[in-house]
Design a protein around this motif. Structure first.
Motif, PDB file in Angstrom:
ATOM      1  N   CYS A   1       6.571  12.866  -0.996  1.00  0.00           N
ATOM      2  CA  CYS A   1       5.781  13.189  -0.115  1.00  0.00           C
ATOM      3  C   CYS A   1       4.933  14.549  -0.266  1.00  0.00           C
ATOM      4  O   CYS A   1       4.428  15.051   0.749  1.00  0.00           O
ATOM      5  CB  CYS A   1       5.999  12.835   1.505  1.00  0.00           C
ATOM      6  SG  CYS A   1       6.301  11.138   1.791  1.00  0.00           S
TER       7      CYS A   1
ATOM      8  N   GLY B   1      -1.708   8.421  -0.276  1.00  0.00           N
ATOM      9  CA  GLY B   1      -0.196   7.897  -0.214  1.00  0.00           C
ATOM     10  C   GLY B   1       0.135   6.463  -0.025  1.00  0.00           C
ATOM     11  O   GLY B   1      -0.797   5.777   0.287  1.00  0.00           O
TER      12      GLY B   1
ATOM     13  N   HIS C   1       1.905  13.860   4.044  1.00  0.00           N
ATOM     14  CA  HIS C   1       2.023  12.354   3.932  1.00  0.00           C
ATOM     15  C   HIS C   1       3.441  11.862   4.495  1.00  0.00           C
ATOM     16  O   HIS C   1       4.437  12.687   4.630  1.00  0.00           O
ATOM     17  CB  HIS C   1       1.717  11.433   2.694  1.00  0.00           C
ATOM     18  CG  HIS C   1       0.242  11.819   2.116  1.00  0.00           C
ATOM     19  ND1 HIS C   1      -0.551  10.912   2.411  1.00  0.00           N
ATOM     20  CD2 HIS C   1      -0.382  12.763   1.546  1.00  0.00           C
ATOM     21  CE1 HIS C   1      -1.757  11.372   1.995  1.00  0.00           C
ATOM     22  NE2 HIS C   1      -1.654  12.549   1.334  1.00  0.00           N
ATOM     23  N   SER C   2       3.445  10.746   4.890  1.00  0.00           N
ATOM     24  CA  SER C   2       4.772  10.077   5.325  1.00  0.00           C
ATOM     25  C   SER C   2       4.880   8.906   4.720  1.00  0.00           C
ATOM     26  O   SER C   2       4.226   8.242   4.066  1.00  0.00           O
ATOM     27  CB  SER C   2       4.918  10.074   6.778  1.00  0.00           C
ATOM     28  OG  SER C   2       3.919   9.094   7.195  1.00  0.00           O
ATOM     29  N   GLY C   3       6.433   8.372   4.788  1.00  0.00           N
ATOM     30  CA  GLY C   3       6.751   7.151   4.044  1.00  0.00           C
ATOM     31  C   GLY C   3       7.315   7.363   2.643  1.00  0.00           C
ATOM     32  O   GLY C   3       8.023   8.202   2.300  1.00  0.00           O
ATOM     33  N   ARG C   4       6.614   6.408   1.643  1.00  0.00           N
ATOM     34  CA  ARG C   4       7.036   6.461   0.510  1.00  0.00           C
ATOM     35  C   ARG C   4       6.806   7.372  -0.551  1.00  0.00           C
ATOM     36  O   ARG C   4       6.942   7.227  -1.717  1.00  0.00           O
ATOM     37  CB  ARG C   4       7.179   4.812   0.085  1.00  0.00           C
ATOM     38  CG  ARG C   4       7.845   3.796   0.681  1.00  0.00           C
ATOM     39  CD  ARG C   4       7.241   2.478   0.381  1.00  0.00           C
ATOM     40  NE  ARG C   4       7.446   2.219  -1.019  1.00  0.00           N
ATOM     41  CZ  ARG C   4       6.715   1.169  -1.580  1.00  0.00           C
ATOM     42  NH1 ARG C   4       5.835   0.561  -0.840  1.00  0.00           N
ATOM     43  NH2 ARG C   4       6.960   1.198  -2.975  1.00  0.00           N
TER      44      ARG C   4
ATOM     45  N   GLU D   1      -0.792   0.824   0.257  1.00  0.00           N
ATOM     46  CA  GLU D   1      -1.201   2.426  -0.507  1.00  0.00           C
ATOM     47  C   GLU D   1      -2.745   2.487  -0.999  1.00  0.00           C
ATOM     48  O   GLU D   1      -3.416   1.464  -1.203  1.00  0.00           O
ATOM     49  CB  GLU D   1      -0.248   2.425  -1.714  1.00  0.00           C
ATOM     50  CG  GLU D   1      -0.568   1.570  -2.876  1.00  0.00           C
ATOM     51  CD  GLU D   1       0.059   0.091  -2.659  1.00  0.00           C
ATOM     52  OE1 GLU D   1      -0.018  -0.640  -3.805  1.00  0.00           O
ATOM     53  OE2 GLU D   1       0.434  -0.243  -1.420  1.00  0.00           O
TER      54      GLU D   1
ATOM     55  N   ASP E   1       1.224   5.753   2.769  1.00  0.00           N
ATOM     56  CA  ASP E   1       0.899   5.667   4.212  1.00  0.00           C
ATOM     57  C   ASP E   1      -0.554   5.268   4.466  1.00  0.00           C
ATOM     58  O   ASP E   1      -0.884   5.368   5.537  1.00  0.00           O
ATOM     59  CB  ASP E   1       1.210   6.958   4.927  1.00  0.00           C
ATOM     60  CG  ASP E   1       0.438   8.233   4.399  1.00  0.00           C
ATOM     61  OD1 ASP E   1      -0.259   8.072   3.504  1.00  0.00           O
ATOM     62  OD2 ASP E   1       0.764   9.348   4.764  1.00  0.00           O
ATOM     63  N   SER E   2      -1.496   5.000   3.335  1.00  0.00           N
ATOM     64  CA  SER E   2      -2.880   4.238   3.626  1.00  0.00           C
ATOM     65  C   SER E   2      -3.740   5.767   3.803  1.00  0.00           C
ATOM     66  O   SER E   2      -4.873   5.272   4.258  1.00  0.00           O
ATOM     67  CB  SER E   2      -2.729   3.452   4.894  1.00  0.00           C
ATOM     68  OG  SER E   2      -2.005   2.177   4.398  1.00  0.00           O
ATOM     69  N   ALA E   3      -3.102   6.764   3.927  1.00  0.00           N
ATOM     70  CA  ALA E   3      -3.798   8.016   4.574  1.00  0.00           C
ATOM     71  C   ALA E   3      -4.588   8.517   3.089  1.00  0.00           C
ATOM     72  O   ALA E   3      -3.801   8.687   1.988  1.00  0.00           O
ATOM     73  CB  ALA E   3      -3.044   8.861   5.132  1.00  0.00           C
TER      74      ALA E   3
END
Length: 495
Positions: free
Chosen positions: A314, A353, A332-335, A17, A355-357
């Motif tokens: 998200c 996020g 964003h996606s994921g958590r 993250e 999602d590292s983005a």
């Protein structure tokens, strides 16, 4: 065995993250529309040029410790160096930031200035005060430590009278005299407190401390004490994040209960010595409650005209001061979205996020102005909005729900504002021209496969000003792991 011995594990980029965000202002001599973005991910600090969308540098701040936050000191007449305080777990490191270049060739470098001593509790926040001479560090046992940056010396540490463990803390103030602390406790409360001097004139007292610190004068924490101002209640979950408005008049709290609350704390009175201080107790008012997130809220921002929240669902949501949601970002996606950052000067909204983005959004300034003029501009935009409803040609005559054999869109890419490429589950690639809402023209270009769907697509558009570049280049990936690269020519993009 000899073949296997040649394989070695190498460290790659951290894909966890984004845990910290901060803006670095460029010097006036560098002409750039946007500030530099600093982000913390893993144990690294990354610097990005937002105007040209490129990574400028990365710095490995810690070993085995994740970056939890960043605090910046801009250059001034007294202290021209740009500094950033990087903190994680119980450690704080001061980095010197060097900004150079001209125009597009902006460069950023970082080097270690000093380490602060390891603290006995986790660092929750840090902030430069006294014109950048001192760094205030907020700790998870509800205490603050004041570090002299010039002399590399711990001046003093003060504990709040309300001793408890915290989930969050946020500092506000320009100097020690105005320093105010908001602490989010494990008991769903926010404790607001500040430092007061035990001398009659705190500003003179702190000035004398600064003058004597370089002479190795020992400073005891009894020279400053903490006074409790208010306990804010109302949340039904842990306080994950706290944010002050720029002028300290408002406080945002984000909670595990999926809500955010805005508190009015700009209540001051004149003391006998002429110094303003906040009134304790019931004078800190809850003026707004925001509900709408489907999960926990992780971060937020508050000003006089706008509130921004980001959460585990998200989404990042923009609210006006009446509690109306005026914008939602969901990319964003994921958590979830772990951090958000807003710059009112450029209207840039940054979301980061799990999602590292990192996503960069430009919020129209009129959305952040609560005025009849802005409402008129919004209504005018509604009248100018064009809505295109388009369907795949093979499905245009089909009525009702689709079945497993129906063709549908798998991915699409805009070539320019009025044309795009569309790929489907049946392996077709189309070009779509948007002339007006009633005139949408489809061109079937190729069928990659009749057995597997197209699942991803990327595009390098033709440069319309460079005749040497012939056609668009499109890369397609299908469900069997095949990649196909096409060049599209002879399409009339201007018709």
């Amino acid at each position: 065995m000899a073949e296997a011995a040649r394989w070695q594990a190498k460290a790659g980029p951290y894909l966890g993250e984004i845990s910290a965000l901060a803006f670095l202002r460029l010097p006036n001599r560098l002409s750039s529309s946007f500030p530099i973005l600093l982000s913390g991910t893993g144990s690294q600090v990354l610097a990005y040029d937002l105007e040209y969308r490129r990574l400028l540098c990365s710095f490995h701040a810690f070993r085995g410790v994740r970056v939890h936050g960043l605090a910046l000191r801009g250059g001034s007449v007294s202290y021209p160096e740009e500094l950033v305080a990087v903190y994680g777990e119980r450690r704080v490191k001061l980095l010197r930031v060097m900004v150079g270049g001209d125009g597009r060739a902006v460069s950023v470098g970082m080097e270690v200035l000093c380490w602060l001593p390891r603290f006995d509790h986790w660092v929750l926040d840090a902030m430069f005060v006294e014109g950048g001479r001192c760094l205030v560090v907020g700790l998870s046992d509800n205490s603050v430590a004041v570090w002299d940056v010039v002399c590399s010396k711990l001046l003093f540490r003060v504990n709040s009278p309300e001793r408890c463990l915290l989930y969050s803390m946020r500092l506000w103030g320009e100097d020690v005299k105005t320093l105010c602390v908001a602490s989010g406790t494990i008991f769903n409360e926010i404790l607001v407190w500040k430092l007061v001097s035990q001398t009659h004139h705190p500003e003179e007292h702190f000035s004398s401390l600064n003058q004597s610190c370089c002479n190795n004068t020992l400073l005891s924490e009894q020279q400053y004490m903490a006074t409790h101002l208010s306990t804010l209640t109302g949340h039904n979950g842990s306080i994950f994040r706290i944010a002050w408005s720029f002028d300290g008049s408002k406080l945002l709290s984000a909670s595990d209960d999926r809500s955010a609350r805005i508190w009015l704390v700009n209540n001051t009175k004149k003391q006998d010595d002429g110094i303003e201080s906040m009134l304790p107790g019931d004078r800190v008012l809850n003026i707004l409650e925001l509900f709408g997130h489907d999960a926990r809220i992780w971060d937020g921002y508050v000003s006089d005209s706008v509130v921004i929240t980001a959460g585990e669902d998200c989404t990042c949501r923009v609210w006006d001061m009446d509690g109306n949601q005026i914008m939602m970002v969901k990319e964003h996606s994921g958590r979830g979205i772990w951090r958000c950052l807003y710059d009112p000067k450029t209207s840039l909204l940054i979301t980061a996020g799990f999602d590292s983005a990192i996503q960069v959004h430009l919020i129209p300034a009129l959305l952040c102005k609560n005025s009849p003029q802005s409402e008129g501009m919004l209504n005018d935009l509604d009248h100018k909005t064009e809505i295109f409803s388009i369907g795949i040609p093979s499905a245009s005559e089909k009525i009702g729900l689709t079945d497993s054999k129906s063709e549908y869109v798998r991915c699409l890419r805009f070539r320019q504002e009025d044309s795009l490429y569309v790929a489907t589950n049946n392996g077709y690639l189309y070009h779509v021209k948007l002339s007006n809402p009633g005139d949408v023209r489809w061109t079937q270009l190729v069928r990659i496969s009749d057995e597997v769907p197209i699942i991803c697509m990327d595009l390098i558009p033709m440069n319309l000003t460079d005749s040497s570049v012939d056609g668009d280049k499109i890369a397609l990936g299908d469900g069997k792991g095949n990649a196909t690269v096409l060049r599209v020519v002879d399409l009339c993009f201007h018709c």
